[in-house]
Motif scaffolding. Structure first.
Motif, PDB file in Angstrom:
ATOM      1  N   THR A 146       0.814  -1.223   0.000  1.00  0.00           N
ATOM      2  CA  THR A 146       0.000   0.000   0.000  1.00  0.00           C
ATOM      3  C   THR A 146       0.842   1.265   0.000  1.00  0.00           C
ATOM      4  O   THR A 146       0.369   2.314  -0.416  1.00  0.00           O
ATOM      5  CB  THR A 146      -0.947   0.028   1.211  1.00  0.00           C
ATOM      6  N   LEU A 147       2.090   1.174   0.464  1.00  0.00           N
ATOM      7  CA  LEU A 147       2.920   2.377   0.565  1.00  0.00           C
ATOM      8  C   LEU A 147       3.854   2.574  -0.622  1.00  0.00           C
ATOM      9  O   LEU A 147       4.090   3.703  -1.051  1.00  0.00           O
ATOM     10  CB  LEU A 147       3.770   2.321   1.841  1.00  0.00           C
ATOM     11  N   GLY A 148       4.407   1.496  -1.153  1.00  0.00           N
ATOM     12  CA  GLY A 148       5.519   1.624  -2.080  1.00  0.00           C
ATOM     13  C   GLY A 148       5.143   2.021  -3.492  1.00  0.00           C
ATOM     14  O   GLY A 148       4.187   1.496  -4.057  1.00  0.00           O
ATOM     15  N   ASP A 149       5.907   2.974  -4.055  1.00  0.00           N
ATOM     16  CA  ASP A 149       5.874   3.171  -5.508  1.00  0.00           C
ATOM     17  C   ASP A 149       6.424   1.908  -6.152  1.00  0.00           C
ATOM     18  O   ASP A 149       5.926   1.414  -7.141  1.00  0.00           O
ATOM     19  CB  ASP A 149       6.729   4.374  -5.923  1.00  0.00           C
ATOM     20  N   ARG A 150       7.512   1.423  -5.537  1.00  0.00           N
ATOM     21  CA  ARG A 150       8.058   0.118  -5.899  1.00  0.00           C
ATOM     22  C   ARG A 150       8.391  -0.627  -4.612  1.00  0.00           C
ATOM     23  O   ARG A 150       8.625  -0.030  -3.577  1.00  0.00           O
ATOM     24  CB  ARG A 150       9.326   0.251  -6.756  1.00  0.00           C
ATOM     25  N   VAL A 151       8.411  -1.946  -4.718  1.00  0.00           N
ATOM     26  CA  VAL A 151       8.734  -2.801  -3.583  1.00  0.00           C
ATOM     27  C   VAL A 151       9.922  -3.673  -3.965  1.00  0.00           C
ATOM     28  O   VAL A 151       9.943  -4.272  -5.043  1.00  0.00           O
ATOM     29  CB  VAL A 151       7.536  -3.687  -3.190  1.00  0.00           C
ATOM     30  N   CYS A 152      10.903  -3.711  -3.079  1.00  0.00           N
ATOM     31  CA  CYS A 152      12.104  -4.517  -3.295  1.00  0.00           C
ATOM     32  C   CYS A 152      12.024  -5.734  -2.380  1.00  0.00           C
ATOM     33  O   CYS A 152      11.979  -5.587  -1.157  1.00  0.00           O
ATOM     34  CB  CYS A 152      13.349  -3.677  -2.982  1.00  0.00           C
ATOM     35  N   VAL A 153      11.976  -6.926  -2.967  1.00  0.00           N
ATOM     36  CA  VAL A 153      11.887  -8.164  -2.190  1.00  0.00           C
ATOM     37  C   VAL A 153      13.287  -8.741  -2.042  1.00  0.00           C
ATOM     38  O   VAL A 153      13.979  -8.979  -3.037  1.00  0.00           O
ATOM     39  CB  VAL A 153      10.958  -9.187  -2.874  1.00  0.00           C
ATOM     40  N   LEU A 154      13.690  -8.966  -0.779  1.00  0.00           N
ATOM     41  CA  LEU A 154      15.012  -9.505  -0.484  1.00  0.00           C
ATOM     42  C   LEU A 154      14.903 -10.902   0.099  1.00  0.00           C
ATOM     43  O   LEU A 154      13.941 -11.238   0.789  1.00  0.00           O
ATOM     44  CB  LEU A 154      15.746  -8.608   0.515  1.00  0.00           C
ATOM     45  N   ARG A 155      15.925 -11.690  -0.175  1.00  0.00           N
ATOM     46  CA  ARG A 155      16.034 -13.024   0.430  1.00  0.00           C
ATOM     47  C   ARG A 155      17.514 -13.332   0.620  1.00  0.00           C
ATOM     48  O   ARG A 155      18.297 -13.255  -0.337  1.00  0.00           O
ATOM     49  CB  ARG A 155      15.404 -14.077  -0.474  1.00  0.00           C
ATOM     50  N   ASP A 156      17.909 -13.622   1.846  1.00  0.00           N
ATOM     51  CA  ASP A 156      19.302 -13.966   2.165  1.00  0.00           C
ATOM     52  C   ASP A 156      20.275 -12.916   1.638  1.00  0.00           C
ATOM     53  O   ASP A 156      21.341 -13.241   1.106  1.00  0.00           O
ATOM     54  CB  ASP A 156      19.668 -15.342   1.582  1.00  0.00           C
ATOM     55  N   GLY A 157      19.894 -11.646   1.769  1.00  0.00           N
ATOM     56  CA  GLY A 157      20.774 -10.560   1.359  1.00  0.00           C
ATOM     57  C   GLY A 157      20.818 -10.301  -0.128  1.00  0.00           C
ATOM     58  O   GLY A 157      21.541  -9.411  -0.594  1.00  0.00           O
TER      59      GLY A 157
END
Length: 412
Positions: free
Chosen positions: A200-211
């Motif tokens: 709901t907040l992000g213009d874009r969302v960055c998904v991280l996994r194990d750095g």
């Protein structure tokens, strides 16, 4: 406002623990970027590295046109909002807002202007003479944001800033944050474990996994076009349903699993480059709970999936139908890390499901579905997801996301 660029950033802690692994990310000027992922994925480390609170092991971090690797936090022209507000209890709201500016020897008239503007913007004018103990959680969080705003920095960095608030207040504060960003337009990097906040907040969302960066994209594109099993399983609530299926030609392309047969529309085969190459092979099939409907209420053209209802969750606006599929849960590291919350939870689910796959369908509140009864679910097969069971990568058309994928090649 400033662009923030992480270029091949590594962070290795003592003992060889790699918190950030060749992380490349560009936050555009004025963008609201949300970092999300499971615990230990590196999102807070990334934020703290941008702030200068963590010293990176390799790569470069730039804010604006300046590489800031060797700059202390105070010289990076950023303002950080923490989870715990970090207000001075002996100071009034006005004094808390002004404190940082006084330390920088900002002229009194300028302090008054900035504090007044921030207080007006955040609705804090009635509380300027109060101390933090006399404020609600939401008011304290607004003061913490106000203290960042008066700095007029190049960027805001926010670490789980709403997590201490109750559910209802979080919703209103999310709206306030959105409005604030619209007004100020300042580059913002926001860390959260709450995917609803992220979406709901992000213009874009960055998904991280194990750095490692998995995908950076708009919320809608993350939901509709995840690049791998991890992103597909992590984004969306309830989570995507997975099963290992045979993709067959038969009387038209179909996915066969646990005694069920779902036709694959020709339009899907055409749109997903490479999917035809998997005909005659196994794929991981993914179906969003939102792509189901009660068969008696759904589109007549949708495929049908007869199941027996295990549990129903009536939420007023919709009903979650929980049922089992007579197939073992998909065993892939990406699925496990995206959907699990701990080994004990995994064992509990396995026992409850009897070693079968536990699925969720979201149906209309008008449905008369009841636990223990058979139901025919309608499935929108135009929205099926397919993944390579070996690599975990999506089998799809051309990926248009701004970030590539780092996907473990091994199943397990």
């Amino acid at each position: 406002m400033a662009q923030i660029v992480l270029d091949h950033v590594d962070k290795v802690y003592q003992g060889g623990v790699k918190a950030l692994d060749d992380l490349n990310l560009e936050v555009k000027e004025g963008e609201f970027m949300v970092l999300v992922g499971p615990s230990g994925c590196g999102k807070s480390t990334a934020l703290r590295s941008i702030a200068g609170l963590e010293e990176i092991t390799g790569g470069t971090i730039s804010i604006g046109a300046k590489v800031v690797n060797d700059l202390p936090p105070k010289d990076r022209d950023i303002a950080m909002v923490f989870q715990n507000y970090a207000l001075y209890p002996h100071m009034t709201v006005e004094e808390n807002l002004a404190f940082g500016l006084k330390l920088r020897k900002t002229p009194k008239a300028e302090i008054k202007r900035r504090v007044g503007e921030a207080a007006t913007m955040l609705g804090l004018e009635p509380y300027l003479s109060r101390k933090p103990a006399a404020l609600s959680g939401g008011q304290r969080q607004r003061v913490a944001m106000g203290r960042a705003i008066v700095r007029e920095p190049q960027a805001f960095l926010m670490d789980e800033s709403l997590s201490n608030l109750d559910a209802k207040l979080r919703v209103s504060m999310r709206a306030a944050l959105n409005q604030l960003h619209e007004r100020l337009g300042i580059t913002t990097v926001y860390v959260t474990h709450d995917q609803i906040e992220a979406m709901t907040l992000g213009d874009r969302v960055c998904v991280l996994r194990d750095g490692k960066l998995q995908q950076a994209d708009t919320p809608q594109h993350l939901f509709e076009s995840p690049v791998n099993l991890f992103v597909a399983g992590f984004i969306g609530s309830p989570a995507m349903n997975f099963v290992l299926a045979d993709l067959v030609r038969d009387d038209g392309p179909a996915a066969i699993f646990a005694g069920h047969r779902l036709p694959v529309p020709a339009s899907v085969l055409d749109a997903k480059a490479g999917l035809a190459d998997f005909l005659g092979r196994k794929v991981v099939l993914g179906i969003r709970p939102s792509d189901f409907e009660d068969g008696s209420l759904g589109d007549a053209a949708w495929a049908r999936l007869p199941v027996t209802v295990g549990v129903t969750e009536e939420l007023g606006t919709e009903i979650h139908v929980i049922f089992t599929i007579d197939a073992p849960p998909v065993e892939h590291a990406s699925v496990a890390s995206a959907t699990s919350h701990g080994e004990e939870d995994d064992e509990t689910v396995a026992v409850l499901a009897g070693g079968k796959s536990l699925w969720t369908a979201r149906v209309s509140a008008r449905s008369t579905v009841r636990p223990g009864q058979p139901i025919e679910l309608a499935v929108d097969t135009r929205r099926l997801h397919f993944f390579d069971p070996s690599s975990g990568e999506t089998i799809a058309g051309k990926v248009t996301s701004d970030a590539a994928v780092d996907t473990p090649a091994s199943a397990g």
